[in-house]
Design a protein around this motif. Structure first.
Motif, PDB file in Angstrom:
ATOM      1  N   UNK A   1      34.735  44.707  53.978  1.00 18.91           N
ATOM      2  CA  UNK A   1      36.102  44.866  53.424  1.00 18.91           C
ATOM      3  C   UNK A   1      36.117  45.815  52.328  1.00 18.91           C
ATOM      4  N   UNK A   2      34.975  45.876  51.328  1.00 19.73           N
ATOM      5  CA  UNK A   2      35.232  46.795  50.289  1.00 19.73           C
ATOM      6  C   UNK A   2      35.017  48.404  50.827  1.00 19.73           C
ATOM      7  N   UNK A   3      34.039  48.542  51.825  1.00 24.06           N
ATOM      8  CA  UNK A   3      33.865  50.020  52.263  1.00 24.06           C
ATOM      9  C   UNK A   3      35.037  50.080  52.968  1.00 24.06           C
ATOM     10  N   UNK A   4      35.833  49.401  53.683  1.00 24.21           N
ATOM     11  CA  UNK A   4      37.183  49.906  54.215  1.00 24.21           C
ATOM     12  C   UNK A   4      38.266  50.259  53.408  1.00 24.21           C
ATOM     13  N   UNK A   5      38.221  49.249  52.127  1.00 25.33           N
ATOM     14  CA  UNK A   5      39.357  49.709  51.417  1.00 25.33           C
ATOM     15  C   UNK A   5      38.877  50.862  50.473  1.00 25.33           C
ATOM     16  N   UNK A   6      37.800  51.136  50.166  1.00 24.03           N
ATOM     17  CA  UNK A   6      37.254  52.389  49.413  1.00 24.03           C
ATOM     18  C   UNK A   6      37.628  53.614  50.435  1.00 24.03           C
ATOM     19  N   UNK A   7      37.340  53.402  51.847  1.00 22.15           N
ATOM     20  CA  UNK A   7      37.859  54.607  52.618  1.00 22.15           C
ATOM     21  C   UNK A   7      39.101  54.972  52.524  1.00 22.15           C
ATOM     22  N   UNK A   8      40.039  53.800  52.560  1.00 25.25           N
ATOM     23  CA  UNK A   8      41.357  54.031  52.785  1.00 25.25           C
ATOM     24  C   UNK A   8      41.930  54.607  51.577  1.00 25.25           C
ATOM     25  N   UNK A 112      42.776  56.943  59.087  1.00 26.52           N
ATOM     26  CA  UNK A 112      43.031  55.680  58.581  1.00 26.52           C
ATOM     27  C   UNK A 112      43.097  54.571  59.462  1.00 26.52           C
ATOM     28  N   UNK A 113      43.399  54.898  60.617  1.00 29.47           N
ATOM     29  CA  UNK A 113      43.493  53.796  62.095  1.00 29.47           C
ATOM     30  C   UNK A 113      42.009  53.361  62.363  1.00 29.47           C
ATOM     31  N   UNK A 114      41.062  54.433  62.129  1.00 28.81           N
ATOM     32  CA  UNK A 114      39.728  54.114  62.608  1.00 28.81           C
ATOM     33  C   UNK A 114      38.985  53.326  61.513  1.00 28.81           C
ATOM     34  N   UNK A 115      39.400  53.233  60.478  1.00 33.62           N
ATOM     35  CA  UNK A 115      39.052  52.696  59.059  1.00 33.62           C
ATOM     36  C   UNK A 115      39.483  50.993  59.527  1.00 33.62           C
ATOM     37  N   UNK A 116      40.694  50.733  60.193  1.00 37.98           N
ATOM     38  CA  UNK A 116      41.040  49.523  60.604  1.00 37.98           C
ATOM     39  C   UNK A 116      40.528  49.115  61.882  1.00 37.98           C
ATOM     40  N   UNK A 117      39.950  50.041  62.464  1.00 38.03           N
ATOM     41  CA  UNK A 117      39.415  49.527  63.760  1.00 38.03           C
ATOM     42  C   UNK A 117      40.267  49.702  65.031  1.00 38.03           C
ATOM     43  N   UNK A 118      41.481  50.415  64.964  1.00 35.33           N
ATOM     44  CA  UNK A 118      42.485  50.702  65.860  1.00 35.33           C
ATOM     45  C   UNK A 118      42.049  52.162  66.517  1.00 35.33           C
ATOM     46  N   UNK A 119      41.299  52.009  67.661  1.00 33.08           N
ATOM     47  CA  UNK A 119      40.564  53.066  68.070  1.00 33.08           C
ATOM     48  C   UNK A 119      41.680  53.751  69.131  1.00 33.08           C
ATOM     49  N   UNK A 120      42.389  52.882  69.798  1.00 32.90           N
ATOM     50  CA  UNK A 120      43.569  53.473  70.744  1.00 32.90           C
ATOM     51  C   UNK A 120      44.333  54.213  70.001  1.00 32.90           C
TER      52      UNK A 120
END
Length: 299
Positions: A1-8, A112-120
């Motif tokens: 969660x911390x890495x994803x938040x930092x990326x966003x 931004x979507x890749x950081x949330x896992x929305x590949x499609x």
């Protein structure tokens, strides 16, 4: 969660920096080189406010985009823009500016979507950034070609009548073209202007054929030049060209209709029939009030 938040957070900072930079470009268009400033002004009053704003955002990055495209692709794109009739004053430079803006927006949103896992959705946005400018240009080419091919047979019929009345081909072409509006009238007007500047009629119509990605325009120019070489009456040649075009269009319409029937059958077979069966079976089960637990021995 911390890495994803930092990326966003990093993506948000980059987006904000890009917006600030874009606003600075909008406020200072005079710093652009002369060729880019001219490209920005071409067709400015013909496009929408949103389109003009997008061009201003991406005009700085035109040299980079053109280098990435390469000379061969730039030449092909220039030809395609000519086939589209320069819609809304579009030029190669403005096309490159829009590709820069759409690519940046699609890329940032995809990250931004890749950081949330929305590949499609990320892939869809990447496709948007890569193809959106080309899609609009492809639609413009197709729409313009259909408009020209719809207008050309009637134009030739009227032109043949005027030529038969005694006017020369050049004077008849000017007289008939003054009545028509649309892309074909614009092309004839360009050819007439070229002849006024000293270009021969053959060269002017050769350039007209190159500017239009249409089989019927090529057929018209070829038949006209062959009739001129063989000494055939121009009015008869024009009527024959119009007849051949209508015959070709009728054959193409029959081919399109023949391809439509299997497609409609496939849609009915694979979509409508299963959906109808599901609705009928579901309605029958609900209406009969069957208890499947009792039916299979349960309680």
């Amino acid at each position: 969660m911390t890495a994803a938040g930092l990326g966003l957070a990093v993506l948000l900072a980059v987006a904000v920096a890009g917006v600030v930079h874009a606003v600075g470009l909008l406020r200072a268009p005079a710093e652009l080189p002369e060729d880019l400033r001219l490209a920005l002004e071409v067709g400015r009053t013909r496009t929408t406010r949103a389109g003009n704003a997008i061009d201003r955002l991406g005009i700085r990055y035109v040299p980079t985009v053109l280098r990435m495209m390469g000379p061969a692709r730039v030449a092909r794109m220039r030809t395609r823009i000519e086939h589209a009739g320069h819609p809304y004053g579009l030029t190669v430079e403005r096309y490159a500016a829009r590709r820069a803006v759409y690519g940046a927006l699609g890329g940032l949103a995809a990250l931004a979507l890749l950081a949330r896992g929305n590949w499609l959705l990320a892939l869809l946005l990447l496709a948007y950034g890569w193809w959106w400018a080309d899609l609009g240009l492809w639609l413009a080419v197709r729409r313009r070609r259909e408009d020209i091919e719809r207008t050309l047979p009637d134009f030739l019929d009227v032109l043949a009548v005027v030529v038969s009345a005694g006017l020369g081909f050049r004077q008849a072409l000017e007289r008939v073209n003054a009545v028509y509006q649309g892309p074909w009238a614009d092309e004839i007007r360009v050819a007439l202007r070229q002849m006024d500047l000293g270009v021969s009629r053959r060269d002017a119509f050769d350039q007209l054929r190159r500017r239009n990605n249409s089989d019927q325009v090529g057929q018209f120019v070829t038949a006209l030049q062959q009739g001129e070489e063989l000494g055939a009456p121009i009015a008869r040649t024009l009527l024959q060209i119009a007849t051949d075009m209508r015959r070709t269009e009728a054959q193409n319409a029959r081919r399109r209709a023949a391809r439509t029937v299997p497609r409609a059958t496939g849609v009915i077979t694979f979509l409508l029939v299963p959906a109808t069966m599901i609705l009928l079976i579901t309605g029958t089960i609900i209406g009969s009030q069957i208890h499947f637990g009792e039916l299979f021995g349960g309680k």
